[in-house]
Design a protein around this motif. Structure first.
Motif, PDB file in Angstrom:
ATOM      1  N   GLN A  30      -6.171   1.701  -5.245  1.00 50.48           N
ATOM      2  CA  GLN A  30      -4.912   1.981  -4.270  1.00 50.48           C
ATOM      3  C   GLN A  30      -4.530   2.330  -2.730  1.00 50.48           C
ATOM      4  O   GLN A  30      -3.008   1.963  -2.883  1.00 50.48           O
ATOM      5  CB  GLN A  30      -5.766   3.549  -3.871  1.00 50.48           C
ATOM      6  N   LYS A  31      -4.932   1.752  -1.985  1.00 49.05           N
ATOM      7  CA  LYS A  31      -4.757   0.386  -0.715  1.00 49.05           C
ATOM      8  C   LYS A  31      -3.202  -0.806  -1.948  1.00 49.05           C
ATOM      9  O   LYS A  31      -2.327  -0.117  -1.140  1.00 49.05           O
ATOM     10  CB  LYS A  31      -4.986   0.098  -0.214  1.00 49.05           C
ATOM     11  N   ALA A  32      -3.876  -1.001  -2.154  1.00 48.26           N
ATOM     12  CA  ALA A  32      -2.686  -1.973  -2.918  1.00 48.26           C
ATOM     13  C   ALA A  32      -1.421  -2.053  -3.389  1.00 48.26           C
ATOM     14  O   ALA A  32      -0.431  -2.467  -2.729  1.00 48.26           O
ATOM     15  CB  ALA A  32      -4.135  -3.105  -3.565  1.00 48.26           C
ATOM     16  N   ASP A  33      -2.193  -0.625  -4.391  1.00 54.01           N
ATOM     17  CA  ASP A  33      -0.958   0.042  -5.182  1.00 54.01           C
ATOM     18  C   ASP A  33       0.469   1.076  -4.162  1.00 54.01           C
ATOM     19  O   ASP A  33       1.400   0.721  -4.146  1.00 54.01           O
ATOM     20  CB  ASP A  33      -1.260   1.139  -5.998  1.00 54.01           C
ATOM     21  N   ALA A  34      -0.251   1.075  -3.255  1.00 56.14           N
ATOM     22  CA  ALA A  34       0.424   2.215  -1.959  1.00 56.14           C
ATOM     23  C   ALA A  34       1.458   1.319  -1.237  1.00 56.14           C
ATOM     24  O   ALA A  34       2.535   0.987  -1.342  1.00 56.14           O
ATOM     25  CB  ALA A  34      -0.080   2.733  -1.248  1.00 56.14           C
ATOM     26  N   ALA A  35       0.768   0.154  -0.944  1.00 57.19           N
ATOM     27  CA  ALA A  35       1.437  -1.210  -0.264  1.00 57.19           C
ATOM     28  C   ALA A  35       2.619  -1.836  -1.584  1.00 57.19           C
ATOM     29  O   ALA A  35       3.421  -1.879  -0.448  1.00 57.19           O
ATOM     30  CB  ALA A  35       0.566  -2.188  -0.055  1.00 57.19           C
ATOM     31  N   ALA A  36       2.450  -1.668  -2.809  1.00 59.97           N
ATOM     32  CA  ALA A  36       3.311  -2.052  -3.416  1.00 59.97           C
ATOM     33  C   ALA A  36       4.895  -1.568  -3.853  1.00 59.97           C
ATOM     34  O   ALA A  36       5.953  -1.802  -3.271  1.00 59.97           O
ATOM     35  CB  ALA A  36       2.837  -2.570  -4.959  1.00 59.97           C
ATOM     36  N   VAL A  37       3.981   0.083  -3.331  1.00 58.75           N
ATOM     37  CA  VAL A  37       4.639   1.169  -3.707  1.00 58.75           C
ATOM     38  C   VAL A  37       5.659   1.411  -2.582  1.00 58.75           C
ATOM     39  O   VAL A  37       7.332   1.352  -2.608  1.00 58.75           O
ATOM     40  CB  VAL A  37       4.745   2.707  -3.997  1.00 58.75           C
TER      41      VAL A  37
END
Length: 75
Positions: A30-37
């Motif tokens: 989720q942290k990785a996806d949030a960073a990508a967003v």
């Protein structure tokens, strides 16, 4: 987008993640996806002359990015 922006995004997401209570903290994905967003949001708005300061002036976008991916994962 330069490397310092990417480092700044990573720091912002890590800081925002620590603000969540332990039972609601985002997992690594989720942290990785949030960073990508967040990265994609900034890239999309750079053409309009917007910066981190503009985002910071109106909301806590790193926290919102985490909340977005957590909401996605609830469904």
């Amino acid at each position: 987008m330069n490397t310092s922006y990417l480092d700044d995004i990573a720091r912002r997401i890590a800081y925002a993640a620590e603000q969540f209570t332990p039972s609601h903290r985002p997992n690594a994905r989720q942290k990785a996806d949030a960073a990508a967003v967040l990265r994609d949001m900034f890239q999309a708005t750079e053409v309009h002359g917007l910066s981190f300061a503009d985002f910071d002036g109106i909301g806590d976008f790193p926290r919102m990015a985490i909340q977005l991916v957590q909401h996605r994962d609830q469904h």
